[in-house]
Enzyme design. Sequence first.
Site, PDB file in Angstrom:
ATOM      1  N   HIS A  11       4.517  -8.015  -6.336  1.00 24.27           N
ATOM      2  CA  HIS A  11       4.626  -7.458  -7.690  1.00 24.27           C
ATOM      3  C   HIS A  11       6.064  -7.212  -8.135  1.00 24.27           C
ATOM      4  CE1 HIS A  11       0.339  -7.068  -8.264  1.00 24.27           C
ATOM      5  NE2 HIS A  11       0.291  -6.749  -6.978  1.00 24.27           N
ATOM      6  N   GLU A  21       4.695  -3.110   1.314  1.00 24.15           N
ATOM      7  CA  GLU A  21       4.947  -3.773   0.035  1.00 24.15           C
ATOM      8  C   GLU A  21       6.188  -3.158  -0.588  1.00 24.15           C
ATOM      9  OE1 GLU A  21       1.371  -3.763  -2.434  1.00 24.15           O
ATOM     10  OE2 GLU A  21       0.148  -3.865  -0.632  1.00 24.15           O
ATOM     11  N   ASP A  63       6.173  -7.408   1.542  1.00 23.58           N
ATOM     12  CA  ASP A  63       5.374  -8.132   0.543  1.00 23.58           C
ATOM     13  C   ASP A  63       5.899  -7.768  -0.849  1.00 23.58           C
ATOM     14  OD1 ASP A  63       3.419  -8.875  -1.330  1.00 23.58           O
ATOM     15  OD2 ASP A  63       1.771  -8.585   0.084  1.00 23.58           O
ATOM     16  N   HIS A 110      -1.914  -3.946   0.789  1.00 22.37           N
ATOM     17  CA  HIS A 110      -2.864  -4.879   0.184  1.00 22.37           C
ATOM     18  C   HIS A 110      -3.885  -5.397   1.208  1.00 22.37           C
ATOM     19  CE1 HIS A 110      -3.980  -8.797  -1.781  1.00 22.37           C
ATOM     20  NE2 HIS A 110      -3.901  -8.055  -2.867  1.00 22.37           N
ATOM     21  N   ASN A 170      -1.313  -9.937 -14.338  1.00 20.95           N
ATOM     22  CA  ASN A 170      -0.077  -9.892 -13.550  1.00 20.95           C
ATOM     23  C   ASN A 170       0.942 -10.926 -14.020  1.00 20.95           C
ATOM     24  OD1 ASN A 170      -1.308  -7.951 -11.866  1.00 20.95           O
ATOM     25  ND2 ASN A 170      -2.227  -9.562 -10.626  1.00 20.95           N
ATOM     26  N   SER A 183       0.505  -2.522  -5.410  1.00 22.11           N
ATOM     27  CA  SER A 183      -0.250  -3.191  -6.466  1.00 22.11           C
ATOM     28  C   SER A 183      -1.120  -2.242  -7.280  1.00 22.11           C
ATOM     29  CB  SER A 183      -1.101  -4.306  -5.866  1.00 22.11           C
ATOM     30  OG  SER A 183      -1.926  -3.805  -4.840  1.00 22.11           O
ATOM     31  N   LYS A 234       1.920 -14.494 -10.056  1.00 22.76           N
ATOM     32  CA  LYS A 234       2.069 -13.289 -10.877  1.00 22.76           C
ATOM     33  C   LYS A 234       3.224 -13.509 -11.853  1.00 22.76           C
ATOM     34  CE  LYS A 234      -0.592 -10.702  -7.621  1.00 22.76           C
ATOM     35  NZ  LYS A 234      -0.690 -10.134  -6.293  1.00 22.76           N
TER      36      LYS A 234
HETATM   37  C1  LIG Z   1      -1.789 -10.399  -5.320  1.00 18.46           C
HETATM   38  C2  LIG Z   1      -1.279  -9.964  -3.993  1.00 18.46           C
HETATM   39  C3  LIG Z   1      -1.321 -10.803  -2.877  1.00 18.46           C
HETATM   40  C4  LIG Z   1      -2.074 -12.102  -2.907  1.00 18.46           C
HETATM   41  O1  LIG Z   1      -1.403 -13.089  -3.577  1.00 18.46           O
HETATM   42  P1  LIG Z   1      -2.245 -14.293  -4.225  1.00 18.46           P
HETATM   43  O2  LIG Z   1      -1.236 -15.367  -4.380  1.00 18.46           O
HETATM   44  O3  LIG Z   1      -2.809 -13.778  -5.496  1.00 18.46           O
HETATM   45  O4  LIG Z   1      -3.307 -14.657  -3.237  1.00 18.46           O
HETATM   46  C5  LIG Z   1      -0.717 -10.392  -1.717  1.00 18.46           C
HETATM   47  N1  LIG Z   1      -0.123  -9.176  -1.643  1.00 18.46           N
HETATM   48  C6  LIG Z   1      -0.093  -8.332  -2.671  1.00 18.46           C
HETATM   49  C7  LIG Z   1       0.575  -7.015  -2.528  1.00 18.46           C
HETATM   50  C8  LIG Z   1      -0.681  -8.693  -3.881  1.00 18.46           C
HETATM   51  O5  LIG Z   1      -0.709  -7.839  -4.892  1.00 18.46           O
END
Ligand SMILES: *Cc1c(COP(=O)(O)O)cnc(C)c1O
Length: 396
Positions: A213, A181, A210, A137, A48, A185, A241
């Site tokens: 990504h 989101e 969220d 997620h 990522n 993801s 990421k």
């Molecule tokens: C990776 C991810 C998270 C978690 O984030 P981290 O900082 O890796 O714990 C939360 N939400 C989504 C949609 C993700 O892909």
Amino acid sequence: MSKFDPLFAEALDALSARTMRRLLRVADPDRPGWVLRDGRRLLNVSGNDYLGLSRHPALVERSTQWAARHGTGAGASRLVTGTLDLHRQVEQRLAAFKGCEAALLFASGWQANASVLPALFRAVPGEALVFTDRLNHASLHHGCMAASVRQIRFRHNDLDHLEALLDARTGQVGTRFILTESVFSMDGDRADVARLAAIARRHDAFLYLDEAHATGVLGPQGRGLGAGIQGIDCVLGTCGKALGGFGAYVAGSRLLCDYLVNSCSGFIHSTALPPPVLGAIDAALELVPQMESERAHLAGQAERLRASLHGLGIGTAGSSSQIVPAILGGAEQALAAAEALERRGVLGVAIRPPTVAAGSSRIRFALSAVHDEAAIDCLIALLPECLGAGHPVSLR
Ligand SMILES: *Cc1c(COP(=O)(O)O)cnc(C)c1O
């Protein structure tokens, strides 16, 4: 030896029997975009680190500098003695980047989702009516579970369905939340954020987005798909990421952040992010807005990869981002494809149930701007033999 080892062994055996046991495998970062595994160099198309920033000299330098000046650990939680001027500086930058009044750093995105949501649900009068995308997620689910709220799930990215569910509860007493989101993801598709904001406004719902990504990759100057859209109440982003570091943040109003400082367990009872991590985030936030050519290159390569997969009769769900799933069906097919890719020098990780629905096991390709055209050419050339050229991969 633990008392429960036989139970653990039994649980693991049951997973093995269903080809669902997972193993940790080392993939040491080599050059940007590549990893070393078992002594071999593999093209990493499963990470990522979308802009390759984890290896960027500016991040490494500031991270090193801030470690040398301020130490390797914050030494306490934020409310005790862990708040450094660096936290305030990075939070101001994050707020400016997201076009919000304020931002609050967290140790990780998982931790933020898992603990911010219960705090939000506690803040509102009456029952929290929580509308969630089916493909949200795991950390968003966890936040709902931790608060013991029953999710009202809408079909993935189906905002008509969301509206129908909201309409069906028009008379119901309670406070509405919509959790989703901006880029998903596992499918790499996008939510219609402007319409979500309009729906939230119409139904007086709190919109929680969220952007894990999308941050750094999509939207004007990489500010995410919610950038410039009014009516998003709380945005989450991660720094691990595209920002190439570690940690996460939520952004929104000043009062939202002040409330979380006072009520969010995952913020209050956890050690503050350390200076080297803050240095990397700070440097990334300086670079990201200017990385238009990297973002354009990344989008172009993802488009080429999708076209090649489609040419082989392999679906890519609704992907329109740097995440390109090659949907192969059964877990065995995905695992066989991942093995075939690895034999030919490509790290393309198989994603299978329970992470994705049964029958939609896949190779989740996640490209990075550091992959040049030649690297993607190589990947594309390998697809027919590794992914089964449109007919199911035959196994053994
Ligand atoms: C990776 C991810 C998270 C978690 O984030 P981290 O900082 O890796 O714990 C939360 N939400 C989504 C949609 C993700 O892909």
